[in-house]
Design a protein around this motif. Structure first.
Motif, short mmCIF file in Angstrom:
data_model
loop_
_atom_site.label_atom_id
_atom_site.label_comp_id
_atom_site.label_asym_id
_atom_site.label_seq_id
_atom_site.Cartn_x
_atom_site.Cartn_y
_atom_site.Cartn_z
N TYR A 260 0.84 -1.20 0.00
CA TYR A 260 0.00 0.00 0.00
C TYR A 260 0.87 1.25 0.00
CZ TYR A 260 -4.05 -2.91 0.83
OH TYR A 260 -5.04 -3.85 0.69
N ALA A 261 0.35 2.32 -0.61
CA ALA A 261 1.10 3.57 -0.76
C ALA A 261 1.12 4.41 0.52
CB ALA A 261 0.51 4.40 -1.90
N HIS A 262 0.33 4.03 1.52
CA HIS A 262 0.22 4.79 2.76
C HIS A 262 0.17 3.81 3.93
CE1 HIS A 262 -2.40 6.83 5.87
NE2 HIS A 262 -1.39 7.68 5.76
N ALA A 263 0.90 4.12 4.99
CA ALA A 263 0.89 3.27 6.19
C ALA A 263 1.07 4.12 7.43
CB ALA A 263 2.01 2.23 6.11
N VAL A 264 0.47 3.65 8.51
CA VAL A 264 0.61 4.28 9.82
C VAL A 264 0.95 3.19 10.84
CG1 VAL A 264 -0.51 5.61 11.66
CG2 VAL A 264 -1.06 6.09 9.26
N VAL A 265 1.99 3.47 11.62
CA VAL A 265 2.41 2.55 12.68
C VAL A 265 2.33 3.31 14.00
CG1 VAL A 265 4.38 1.27 13.63
CG2 VAL A 265 3.90 1.17 11.18
N GLU A 266 1.79 2.65 15.01
CA GLU A 266 1.75 3.22 16.35
C GLU A 266 2.49 2.29 17.29
OE1 GLU A 266 -2.39 3.81 17.25
OE2 GLU A 266 -2.48 5.64 16.04
N GLY A 267 3.17 2.88 18.26
CA GLY A 267 3.91 2.12 19.26
C GLY A 267 4.46 3.10 20.28
N VAL A 268 5.64 2.77 20.79
CA VAL A 268 6.31 3.64 21.75
C VAL A 268 7.78 3.74 21.38
CG1 VAL A 268 4.68 3.13 23.63
CG2 VAL A 268 6.74 1.73 23.39
N ASP A 269 8.48 4.70 22.00
CA ASP A 269 9.92 4.81 21.81
C ASP A 269 10.62 4.00 22.90
OD1 ASP A 269 9.95 6.39 24.15
OD2 ASP A 269 10.09 8.27 23.04
N MET A 270 11.95 4.06 22.91
CA MET A 270 12.72 3.23 23.85
C MET A 270 12.53 3.64 25.30
SD MET A 270 16.68 4.28 23.23
CE MET A 270 16.72 4.72 21.52
N LYS A 271 11.93 4.80 25.54
CA LYS A 271 11.63 5.26 26.90
C LYS A 271 10.19 4.97 27.30
CE LYS A 271 15.63 7.40 27.46
NZ LYS A 271 16.67 6.85 28.31
N GLY A 272 9.40 4.46 26.34
CA GLY A 272 8.00 4.15 26.61
C GLY A 272 7.03 5.24 26.21
N ARG B 31 3.76 7.71 16.85
CA ARG B 31 2.89 7.46 15.68
C ARG B 31 3.70 7.88 14.46
NH1 ARG B 31 -2.68 7.20 13.93
NH2 ARG B 31 -2.93 8.37 12.01
N VAL B 32 3.92 6.94 13.56
CA VAL B 32 4.72 7.19 12.36
C VAL B 32 3.82 6.97 11.15
CG1 VAL B 32 6.79 6.55 11.10
CG2 VAL B 32 6.75 6.34 13.58
N GLU B 33 3.78 7.97 10.28
CA GLU B 33 2.97 7.89 9.08
C GLU B 33 3.88 8.00 7.86
OE1 GLU B 33 -1.06 9.83 7.16
OE2 GLU B 33 -0.31 10.55 9.09
N GLY B 34 3.70 7.13 6.91
CA GLY B 34 4.57 7.14 5.74
C GLY B 34 3.82 6.97 4.44
N THR B 35 4.43 7.50 3.38
CA THR B 35 3.93 7.32 2.03
C THR B 35 5.07 6.80 1.16
OG1 THR B 35 4.46 9.61 1.48
CG2 THR B 35 2.20 9.17 2.23
N GLY B 36 4.71 6.22 0.04
CA GLY B 36 5.71 5.75 -0.90
C GLY B 36 6.65 4.72 -0.30
#
Length: 176
Positions: free
Chosen positions: A116-128, A132-137
């Motif tokens: 897919y041309a668009h994606a969103v990932v949610e999680g946490v960083d190394m500190k908790g 939210r990371v959103e990407g295209t291409g």
């Protein structure tokens, strides 16, 4: 080699190749946010840069935890660098693009892979802290690819028909 812009120190770890059971095992959530997690993220960045990758999942270096790092551009040429702990792919939508894709765990092989041309990932960083990371291409492709690794899949698993048969023949040829 890709220019290293992640300033942390770390050690290069061997990248596991397809056939290693760790690549086919769903990764466990990170529950402890401490110095060992920070070392893991540092090692993952150093390993990714050493191997000229755009992303790297923890299980690709033999660690069965839900963590990935990335350094790649989106469809507008903007560079994205970061990591996600306990990521969940919450959106994968838009046009399905078929483009050449490779993987550090299948060195030297590239196949036309639908993503897919668009994606969103949610999680946490190394500190908790929440991430939210959103990407295209290409960046959307990277996010989908790395989340797949953490679920015990490799990119050739999304192939079908002639493309999948071609990939399986090439992989068998590597093992000889």
């Amino acid at each position: 080699m890709r220019k290293r812009s992640h300033s942390r120190r770390g050690n290069v770890r061997p990248v596991r190749s397809l056939g290693d059971p760790v690549l086919r095992t769903e990764c466990d959530p990170v529950r402890t946010f401490d110095a060992s997690l920070e070392r893991l993220v540092d090692d993952m960045f150093v390993t990714m840069y050493e191997e000229n990758g755009a992303g790297l999942a923890a299980n690709q270096i033999g660690v069965g935890l839900r963590v990935f790092v990335y350094d790649c551009e989106d469809d507008r040429g903007r560079r994205h660098i970061g990591h996600v702990v306990n990521p969940e792919l919450v959106v994968a939508d838009g046009e399905r693009l078929v483009e050449s894709e490779g993987c550090l765990s299948l060195p030297g092989l590239r196949f036309e892979t639908p993503r897919y041309a668009h994606a969103v990932v949610e999680g946490v960083d190394m500190k908790g802290g929440p991430v939210r990371v959103e990407g295209t291409g290409y960046f959307a492709r990277c996010l989908q690819h790395e989340c797949g690794h953490l679920d015990g899949r490799v990119y050739v698993d999304v192939l079908s028909g002639d493309a999948r048969r071609e990939a399986m023949r090439a992989i068998r040829g590597l093992r000889r």
